[in-house]
Each structure stands twice: as C-alpha cells, then as structure tokens.
Design a protein around this motif. Sequence first.
Motif, PDB file in Angstrom:
ATOM      1  N   PRO A  94      44.261  42.557  65.872  1.00  0.00           N
ATOM      2  CA  PRO A  94      45.622  42.855  64.834  1.00  0.00           C
ATOM      3  C   PRO A  94      45.321  42.148  63.729  1.00  0.00           C
ATOM      4  CG  PRO A  94      46.034  42.315  67.269  1.00  0.00           C
ATOM      5  CD  PRO A  94      44.572  42.049  67.206  1.00  0.00           C
ATOM      6  N   GLY A  95      45.495  42.978  62.764  1.00  0.00           N
ATOM      7  CA  GLY A  95      45.910  42.180  61.303  1.00  0.00           C
ATOM      8  C   GLY A  95      44.446  41.893  60.668  1.00  0.00           C
ATOM      9  N   ILE A  96      43.368  42.611  61.257  1.00  0.00           N
ATOM     10  CA  ILE A  96      42.052  42.499  60.458  1.00  0.00           C
ATOM     11  C   ILE A  96      41.809  43.429  59.365  1.00  0.00           C
ATOM     12  CG2 ILE A  96      40.568  44.027  61.997  1.00  0.00           C
ATOM     13  CD1 ILE A  96      39.759  40.332  61.490  1.00  0.00           C
ATOM     14  N   GLY A  97      42.604  44.501  59.421  1.00  0.00           N
ATOM     15  CA  GLY A  97      42.398  45.430  58.213  1.00  0.00           C
ATOM     16  C   GLY A  97      42.002  46.722  58.672  1.00  0.00           C
ATOM     17  N   LYS A  98      42.221  47.125  60.007  1.00  0.00           N
ATOM     18  CA  LYS A  98      41.717  48.484  60.402  1.00  0.00           C
ATOM     19  C   LYS A  98      42.666  49.531  59.518  1.00  0.00           C
ATOM     20  CE  LYS A  98      43.026  47.654  64.679  1.00  0.00           C
ATOM     21  NZ  LYS A  98      43.439  46.351  64.444  1.00  0.00           N
ATOM     22  N   SER A  99      43.862  49.311  59.526  1.00  0.00           N
ATOM     23  CA  SER A  99      44.751  50.270  58.776  1.00  0.00           C
ATOM     24  C   SER A  99      44.363  50.488  57.479  1.00  0.00           C
ATOM     25  CB  SER A  99      46.286  49.966  59.034  1.00  0.00           C
ATOM     26  OG  SER A  99      46.527  50.045  60.209  1.00  0.00           O
ATOM     27  N   THR A 100      44.086  49.227  56.802  1.00  0.00           N
ATOM     28  CA  THR A 100      43.461  49.200  55.550  1.00  0.00           C
ATOM     29  C   THR A 100      42.331  50.003  55.027  1.00  0.00           C
ATOM     30  OG1 THR A 100      44.855  47.027  55.338  1.00  0.00           O
ATOM     31  CG2 THR A 100      43.316  47.865  53.468  1.00  0.00           C
ATOM     32  N   LEU A 101      41.385  49.790  55.896  1.00  0.00           N
ATOM     33  CA  LEU A 101      40.116  50.474  55.929  1.00  0.00           C
ATOM     34  C   LEU A 101      40.190  51.967  55.950  1.00  0.00           C
ATOM     35  CD1 LEU A 101      36.919  50.051  55.849  1.00  0.00           C
ATOM     36  CD2 LEU A 101      37.041  50.001  58.553  1.00  0.00           C
ATOM     37  N   LEU A 134      53.629  51.983  50.786  1.00  0.00           N
ATOM     38  CA  LEU A 134      53.647  50.649  50.110  1.00  0.00           C
ATOM     39  C   LEU A 134      52.025  49.924  50.120  1.00  0.00           C
ATOM     40  CD1 LEU A 134      56.143  49.278  48.840  1.00  0.00           C
ATOM     41  CD2 LEU A 134      55.864  47.578  51.004  1.00  0.00           C
ATOM     42  N   ARG A 135      51.288  50.285  51.131  1.00  0.00           N
ATOM     43  CA  ARG A 135      50.186  49.831  51.316  1.00  0.00           C
ATOM     44  C   ARG A 135      49.383  50.723  50.129  1.00  0.00           C
ATOM     45  NH1 ARG A 135      47.874  49.971  56.862  1.00  0.00           N
ATOM     46  NH2 ARG A 135      48.731  47.848  56.975  1.00  0.00           N
ATOM     47  N   ALA A 136      49.554  51.862  50.139  1.00  0.00           N
ATOM     48  CA  ALA A 136      48.729  52.839  49.305  1.00  0.00           C
ATOM     49  C   ALA A 136      48.877  52.506  47.967  1.00  0.00           C
ATOM     50  CB  ALA A 136      49.100  54.248  49.546  1.00  0.00           C
ATOM     51  N   GLU A 267      34.841  42.632  51.711  1.00  0.00           N
ATOM     52  CA  GLU A 267      35.861  41.415  51.259  1.00  0.00           C
ATOM     53  C   GLU A 267      36.997  41.852  51.038  1.00  0.00           C
ATOM     54  OE1 GLU A 267      34.131  39.780  47.823  1.00  0.00           O
ATOM     55  OE2 GLU A 267      35.454  38.118  48.145  1.00  0.00           O
ATOM     56  N   MET A 268      38.132  41.191  51.911  1.00  0.00           N
ATOM     57  CA  MET A 268      39.613  41.669  51.626  1.00  0.00           C
ATOM     58  C   MET A 268      40.125  40.771  50.609  1.00  0.00           C
ATOM     59  SD  MET A 268      42.110  42.951  52.888  1.00  0.00           S
ATOM     60  CE  MET A 268      42.364  43.553  54.617  1.00  0.00           C
ATOM     61  N   THR A 269      40.444  41.744  49.897  1.00  0.00           N
ATOM     62  CA  THR A 269      41.080  41.327  48.214  1.00  0.00           C
ATOM     63  C   THR A 269      42.417  41.353  48.375  1.00  0.00           C
ATOM     64  OG1 THR A 269      40.573  43.266  47.071  1.00  0.00           O
ATOM     65  CG2 THR A 269      38.826  41.570  47.595  1.00  0.00           C
ATOM     66  N   ASP A 270      43.235  41.214  47.217  1.00  0.00           N
ATOM     67  CA  ASP A 270      44.542  41.659  47.329  1.00  0.00           C
ATOM     68  C   ASP A 270      44.891  43.160  46.905  1.00  0.00           C
ATOM     69  OD1 ASP A 270      43.752  41.213  44.543  1.00  0.00           O
ATOM     70  OD2 ASP A 270      45.186  39.844  44.090  1.00  0.00           O
ATOM     71  N   ALA A 271      43.862  43.614  46.501  1.00  0.00           N
ATOM     72  CA  ALA A 271      43.873  45.162  46.264  1.00  0.00           C
ATOM     73  C   ALA A 271      43.039  45.937  47.520  1.00  0.00           C
ATOM     74  CB  ALA A 271      43.293  45.654  44.961  1.00  0.00           C
ATOM     75  N   GLY A 272      42.973  45.437  48.608  1.00  0.00           N
ATOM     76  CA  GLY A 272      42.439  45.935  49.747  1.00  0.00           C
ATOM     77  C   GLY A 272      40.843  45.552  49.885  1.00  0.00           C
ATOM     78  N   LEU A 273      40.235  46.382  50.583  1.00  0.00           N
ATOM     79  CA  LEU A 273      39.035  46.197  51.034  1.00  0.00           C
ATOM     80  C   LEU A 273      37.777  46.356  49.813  1.00  0.00           C
ATOM     81  CD1 LEU A 273      39.308  46.996  54.707  1.00  0.00           C
ATOM     82  CD2 LEU A 273      38.801  44.882  54.037  1.00  0.00           C
TER      83      LEU A 273
END
Length: 472
Positions: A94-101, A134-136, A267-273
């Motif tokens: 959880p929280g690793i960035g799956k949804s973001t990816l 919000l994430r988008a 790399e996880m940045t403040d603007a996504g991966l």
Amino acid sequence: MARDQTRYICQQCGAAHAKWGGKCDACGGWNTLVEEVVRVAPKGLGGTKGRLAFVGLAGAHETMVRRLSGLPEFDRVSGGGLVPGSALLVGGDPGIGKSTLLLQVAADQQRGQGGAALDCAYISGEESLDQVRLRAQRLGIMTAPVQLAAATSVRDIAGALDRADRPDFVVIDSIQTMYLDQLDSAPGTVAQVRAAAQELIKLAKARGFTLMLVGHVTKDGLIAGPRVLEHMVDTVLYFEGERGHQFRILRAVKNRFGPTDEIGVFEMTDAGLAEVPNPSALFLGDRTDQVSGAAVFAGIEGTRPMLVEIQALVAPSAYGTPRRAVVGWDGNRLAMVLAVLEARCGVEIGARDIYLNVAGGLRISEPAADLAVAAALLSALSFEPVPAETVVFGEIGLSGEIRQVGQADARLKEAAKLGFTAAIVPPRRGRAKERAGDSGLAVREISHLKELVAQFEGPARQPQRASGGARP
Ligand code: TYD
Ligand code: MG
C-alpha cells in the motif's frame, strides 16, 4: 445439482477445508481460514458427452498488435507493449504508487499510438472521483482522455464494458474491493477476488480490451487473497521500492507475452512517477570515492546492465551471537560468502557483527554479486578502499573458486560507459575471452577468492587458523 455449502477457505493460498482450524494444511499459514459459502458441484461429469477438436501447431493465428504506452520503462517490463485481450496484475505494498502508475499509464496510452487516441477507463473501488481527479491534477494529466468511474460491483462494471464501444484499456483499482452480488462472502475474500477477477478476465478476452488489475500485497509479500489470481492473469508485475527512497522498481514475475526479470525504474517525484532511463548513474549518484566497505557491483537486471554500490560494515560483536543485517540481498548468500572467506581463505570474520546494504533500495538476486559482496566485506574489515573506479562481479563457489557469470561483456561495457577504468572478474574462457578487449577496462581475472583477499592488507589477512585443514 450444484449445492451451496459452507467451507473454510485459506485467504492466503485459496485451499478449501471442511472444518475450521488455526492453521491451513495446504500452505501452513496461521489464522488464515475464513468461513465462506461455496457452490459445490456434484462429483463426476454426469454422463454428458463433451466434444473437443484437436488442431496442429502450424495454423493461422492473429498477429499480435501491441499497444505502446507513453512510458517506455513500462513497455519494457510488459515485454514491448500491452496485448489486447490480455490481463495484467500489478501488485505492491500500500502506498508504493500503484494507483499513480496506472493512472499515468492510462493517461499516456494515446501518446504511444502516434496520436490515435485510445479509449481508457479507470475504475476506482478505493478512492472517490474527487480523490482521483486531485491526483490527476497533481500529475498534470487533467486533459487526458481517461473515463473515470468509482464502482465496486462487478455487475455494474461488466454491464458498462460488455459493449461494442467498450474502452480499449481498463484499470481496476483494486481487485480486492470488487464484489459479485451472487456470492455471500465479503469483498476481499478469496471467493470474491477469484470470482470477480474471473468475470473481468473473461470479459477482457471476449471483448479484446487490455485489463489491468491492481492487487495488494500482504505482509509476507504475496498478493493478498489467493495465489490463484497470479495463475489467472497473463502478466504479473510487482511494483516495489523502499519506503524511504524515491526509487520505485516495476518487475515482471510472470509474462505470457514477453520475458520476465525485466525491470523498469521510476522515481517518485512531487509530480508523479518519472522514468529513470539510466538507473546506474542514479544508483551510483551519491557515491563517495575511496571509502572502505564499498564495492561497485556490475549487475544485470533482465536484459539491462545496472551498476549498484554494495556497502558493508564490520564491527566487533557485543553479544555472543553476532548480528547480521542485510538489506537488498539474500541473508543466506551472505552467510555462505562469510563461511567461504573464513574456511577457505582464513579470514576471521564470522564472529563479528556484519551489516550489508545495497545502496539506492534495489534488491539484487543474482549470484554474480557474491564477489562484490566479498570485496565490500574485505574492504570494511581492513579499512582499505576497493581500488578506485573498479567494478566487481563473479559468483563464489563453496570451495572459494570464482565462477563465470553471464553477459560479462555487457557488464563491462556499462562500467566503461559510466567512467570506470578497472574490473575484477571471474576467469573468462572461449568467446568471452575473445571479446574481452572491447570494453577498454583494465580487467583483472581471479580464479580463487584468496586472490581477492591478498589484495587487502591489515586485519583482512589473518594468519591461517590452526584448524585450517579445509583450506585447499
Ligand atoms: P498511490 O499511487 O496512492 O499508492 P498505492 O495505490 O500503491 O497505494 O501513491 C501513494 C504515494 O505516492 C503517496 O504516499 C504520495 C506519493 N505521491 C507522490 O510522492 N507524488 C505524486 O505525484 C503522487 C500522485 C503521489
Ligand atoms: Mg491505490
């Protein structure tokens, strides 16, 4: 006639038991059995005649058109693009960035197609539409042609997708939140996860869209719920990384349409991966030259050479049993390298505390790292740095011999590219030897670990122990 019966299903492996117990007999998991109502089919086939026609291997088949996403690192891991009608599972903590990816992959789909917009759907069962929006916004992909929905009922989802104008690419985030209303079990249980996945995969195959399922990972590193999920999909990708590091690694562990072992580095940045096209430079970024206890390992991840720094610390032990702490490598292999150093090379190291770390948060599973680990340990023990600008690789055998590893020339080329000037490698024979000159590195071949030990003065080179009979 099929009947409904109560069964106790292991939430870890999916095994069904008639009685409740504290331990699953199939996988040994404790406290994993949950009561579920399952439909039990009558035994035997009931006398009906089935039909099956065999065909030959050589026959007409549809050519596979792969869809490239706009993220080359993602395409590399998926084996060169996504296959229509296939199902992928993306697992991770959880929280690793799956949804973001996956949101980024969905949004970038059209770029890979040279402008021809693909229709993507992102169905979230965990977050509200506002949260996804919000994430988008944060990722700067507000205008991407992604259709958003918040739903958890497979019936609703299937209804929306089982149409001729269905999207080409569907993300389900996450499969553990989906449920089928025919089943009594709660969402997230084995029965639900399995049935929901089966239903969606069937639909993806029938309608020819690419299905991406997000799956959570349990504490033990398994995709939560059933292992069966891994068997049902075509491709299983794991998204991993250390919490404290910004690097994220996408790894294929199963792929019916391409090679596994391939990794993608983000790399996880403040603007996504953000993609990391040259991971070696990144993993070696914070390296300080000429410190003891560090060795640069020239590794291979999939088809790609990757240099990483291996750091070791050897300290006097305050307790009877010395401490061993390993991050990013296999503790058993460390024990083996230590035993070989002690028994075959006369290095007294076993009674000390040992800490080993692969810098940057990468996990190495290659045996080729043995020699680099040994170099880092010897360097830490003797307080002498490994020779400057040197990469190390090679597998250590139990008698202390250094064994060859694959793709030596690719490793050396990568090292040369990043400005390294020397290498300590296993002895090369045949074709590897012929190609040795290409890299431009000063290559030192060693055939026994003792030759590496001899390089370090000081406490690393202990007089041979009285019981050193095992020394060859
Ligand atoms: P998320 O994709 O929600 O993880 P998962 O779906 O695997 O649970 O990402 C979670 C983390 O990523 C969150 O802690 C914040 C971080 N993050 C960033 O650092 N930058 C970003 O642009 C985004 C969207 C998230
Ligand atoms: Mg998520």
